[in-house]
Scaffold this motif. Structure first.
Motif, PDB file in Angstrom:
ATOM      1  N   PRO A 205      45.623  35.041  75.090  1.00 10.91           N
ATOM      2  CA  PRO A 205      45.352  35.645  76.405  1.00 10.91           C
ATOM      3  C   PRO A 205      45.537  37.163  76.345  1.00 10.91           C
ATOM      4  O   PRO A 205      46.560  37.657  75.877  1.00 10.91           O
ATOM      5  CB  PRO A 205      46.392  34.988  77.320  1.00 10.91           C
ATOM      6  CG  PRO A 205      46.788  33.723  76.620  1.00 10.91           C
ATOM      7  CD  PRO A 205      46.741  34.080  75.165  1.00 10.91           C
ATOM      8  N   LEU A 206      44.537  37.883  76.839  1.00 11.45           N
ATOM      9  CA  LEU A 206      44.537  39.338  76.760  1.00 11.45           C
ATOM     10  C   LEU A 206      44.223  39.967  78.108  1.00 11.45           C
ATOM     11  O   LEU A 206      43.456  39.411  78.899  1.00 11.45           O
ATOM     12  CB  LEU A 206      43.480  39.816  75.753  1.00 11.45           C
ATOM     13  CG  LEU A 206      43.625  39.363  74.299  1.00 11.45           C
ATOM     14  CD1 LEU A 206      42.359  39.709  73.514  1.00 11.45           C
ATOM     15  CD2 LEU A 206      44.844  40.001  73.659  1.00 11.45           C
ATOM     16  N   LEU A 207      44.792  41.151  78.334  1.00  8.81           N
ATOM     17  CA  LEU A 207      44.409  41.983  79.467  1.00  8.81           C
ATOM     18  C   LEU A 207      43.445  43.077  79.034  1.00  8.81           C
ATOM     19  O   LEU A 207      42.664  43.586  79.835  1.00  8.81           O
ATOM     20  CB  LEU A 207      45.654  42.619  80.104  1.00  8.81           C
ATOM     21  CG  LEU A 207      46.671  41.638  80.700  1.00  8.81           C
ATOM     22  CD1 LEU A 207      47.895  42.396  81.202  1.00  8.81           C
ATOM     23  CD2 LEU A 207      46.051  40.809  81.820  1.00  8.81           C
ATOM     24  N   SER A 208      43.530  43.440  77.753  1.00  6.11           N
ATOM     25  CA  SER A 208      42.649  44.449  77.180  1.00  6.11           C
ATOM     26  C   SER A 208      42.676  44.266  75.670  1.00  6.11           C
ATOM     27  O   SER A 208      43.323  43.349  75.150  1.00  6.11           O
ATOM     28  CB  SER A 208      43.139  45.861  77.545  1.00  6.11           C
ATOM     29  OG  SER A 208      44.339  46.170  76.838  1.00  6.11           O
TER      30      SER A 208
ATOM     31  N   ASN B 210      43.903  35.187  81.742  1.00 11.43           N
ATOM     32  CA  ASN B 210      42.790  36.118  81.848  1.00 11.43           C
ATOM     33  C   ASN B 210      41.659  35.691  80.909  1.00 11.43           C
ATOM     34  O   ASN B 210      41.909  35.154  79.833  1.00 11.43           O
ATOM     35  CB  ASN B 210      43.285  37.523  81.503  1.00 11.43           C
ATOM     36  CG  ASN B 210      42.345  38.615  81.974  1.00 11.43           C
ATOM     37  OD1 ASN B 210      41.232  38.727  81.502  1.00 11.43           O
ATOM     38  ND2 ASN B 210      42.810  39.428  82.903  1.00 11.43           N
ATOM     39  N   GLY B 211      40.413  35.978  81.293  1.00 11.53           N
ATOM     40  CA  GLY B 211      39.264  35.619  80.467  1.00 11.53           C
ATOM     41  C   GLY B 211      38.814  36.705  79.517  1.00 11.53           C
ATOM     42  O   GLY B 211      37.766  36.563  78.874  1.00 11.53           O
ATOM     43  N   PHE B 212      39.590  37.784  79.373  1.00  7.28           N
ATOM     44  CA  PHE B 212      39.189  38.912  78.521  1.00  7.28           C
ATOM     45  C   PHE B 212      38.999  38.453  77.071  1.00  7.28           C
ATOM     46  O   PHE B 212      39.825  37.725  76.522  1.00  7.28           O
ATOM     47  CB  PHE B 212      40.259  40.010  78.573  1.00  7.28           C
ATOM     48  CG  PHE B 212      39.856  41.284  77.874  1.00  7.28           C
ATOM     49  CD1 PHE B 212      39.221  42.301  78.565  1.00  7.28           C
ATOM     50  CD2 PHE B 212      40.106  41.451  76.523  1.00  7.28           C
ATOM     51  CE1 PHE B 212      38.842  43.473  77.915  1.00  7.28           C
ATOM     52  CE2 PHE B 212      39.742  42.615  75.869  1.00  7.28           C
ATOM     53  CZ  PHE B 212      39.109  43.630  76.562  1.00  7.28           C
ATOM     54  N   VAL B 213      37.916  38.905  76.450  1.00  5.91           N
ATOM     55  CA  VAL B 213      37.593  38.576  75.060  1.00  5.91           C
ATOM     56  C   VAL B 213      37.638  39.851  74.234  1.00  5.91           C
ATOM     57  O   VAL B 213      37.109  40.894  74.629  1.00  5.91           O
ATOM     58  CB  VAL B 213      36.198  37.921  74.961  1.00  5.91           C
ATOM     59  CG1 VAL B 213      35.797  37.681  73.512  1.00  5.91           C
ATOM     60  CG2 VAL B 213      36.185  36.599  75.732  1.00  5.91           C
ATOM     61  N   ALA B 214      38.275  39.765  73.065  1.00 11.15           N
ATOM     62  CA  ALA B 214      38.480  40.947  72.219  1.00 11.15           C
ATOM     63  C   ALA B 214      37.179  41.433  71.594  1.00 11.15           C
ATOM     64  O   ALA B 214      36.284  40.641  71.279  1.00 11.15           O
ATOM     65  CB  ALA B 214      39.496  40.636  71.122  1.00 11.15           C
TER      66      ALA B 214
END
Length: 301
Positions: free
Chosen positions: A15-18, A272-276
């Protein structure tokens, strides 16, 4: 960690925020969601976890935090595959210090390796590892399909098992047959629809990405497969086919599998749905489609 490693061991998303910051609250929710669903372990920094796309600092922070949140309730295995052996060892050391139970090693990617080169690589790497290790056969990403001989030699070097994500059922059966007299060597499948075949024929478990979303479903399929209950297997497998159709097949890119699982977890309110980078999460149209698909699946079940 008790051997052989068995059960449903989700390759959890990161899980990532950024691109530089973990979603700590989301990671805690995800781990509690998985443990409440009855999973038997977690696999960090696999393909689903976007391991190769994360900075070393982010990988290390994720391992430390995940191990802290799991708090020894279930085994934790950590992927250390990298093109850099120094990078692999750095993450391995952090995994050891954080309290992880084992490491997972696949073929270094980019320039294709031969079977002989893979064995030589393991002979160099394994004595430097601080934890037990298992193999990860992922030819679609690494360009090398581990031969039985390579797996046999890895076992001689101390490997405690293999996760096979080749999608080759005949190969999976050959692994089970080859190591049937080695009860502490785990044969674990990555292909979700092969869970019944794996368990019925003497395998040990599964690493299903869909268990991030529906852990209890995959645990139920695992249990039904152990019991060789054809009616229950058919019912649970039908639900997994729905996940394939309604979740994984949203989008068109090769990265859609990772994007869809993260997007679905976001819709479910877990993380969160953020993808790297180098990938990016689904846009509004795909998010809307996936939300509708999840609602449709819920109404059927």
């Amino acid at each position: 960690m008790k051997l052989p490693l068995t059960g449903v061991i989700p390759p959890i998303v990161t899980p990532l925020l950024s691109d530089t910051e973990l979603d700590i609250a989301g990671l805690e929710k995800l781990i509690e969601h998985l443990i409440a669903g009855g999973v038997h372990g977690v696999f960090l920094l696999g393909t689903t976890g976007e391991g190769p796309n994360l900075s070393y600092e982010l990988r290390k922070a994720f391992v430390r935090k995940a191990c802290q949140l799991v708090n020894k309730r279930i085994p934790v295995v950590v992927g250390i595959t990298d093109t850099s052996i120094t990078g692999s060892l750095e993450v391995a050391e952090v995994a050891y210090e954080a309290g992880a139970d084992a490491l997972v090693i696949s073929t270094p990617y980019y320039v294709p390796m031969s079977q002989e080169e893979m064995v030589a690589y393991l002979r160099y790497l394994v004595p430097l590892l601080p934890l037990p290790f298992m193999l990860y056969n992922m030819p679609s990403c690494t360009k090398m399909h581990m031969s039985l001989n390579t797996v046999r030699k890895a076992k001689e070097l101390g490997a405690i098992g293999i996760k096979d994500s080749s999608g080759d059922l005949a190969y999976l059966y050959s692994l089970i047959e080859e190591f049937k007299d080695s009860p502490e060597f785990s044969i674990i499948v990555g292909t979700e629809l092969f869970i019944p075949e794996t368990m019925i024929n003497g395998g040990h478990g599964a690493v299903p990405g869909g268990a991030n979303l529906f852990p209890q479903l995959f645990v139920d399929l695992y249990d039904a497969s152990k019991k060789k209950d054809p009616k229950a297997i058919a019912a649970f497998r039908e639900k997994i086919i729905q996940i394939e159709d309604k979740v994984y097949n949203v989008g068109h890119e090769g990265s859609k599998y990772i994007k869809s699982i993260k997007c679905a977890l976001s819709i479910m309110g877990i993380c969160n749905g953020f993808v790297a980078m180098p990938f990016r999460q689904f846009g509004p149209e795909q998010q809307k489609q996936l939300a509708a698909n999840l609602q449709e699946m819920a109404s059927k079940n």
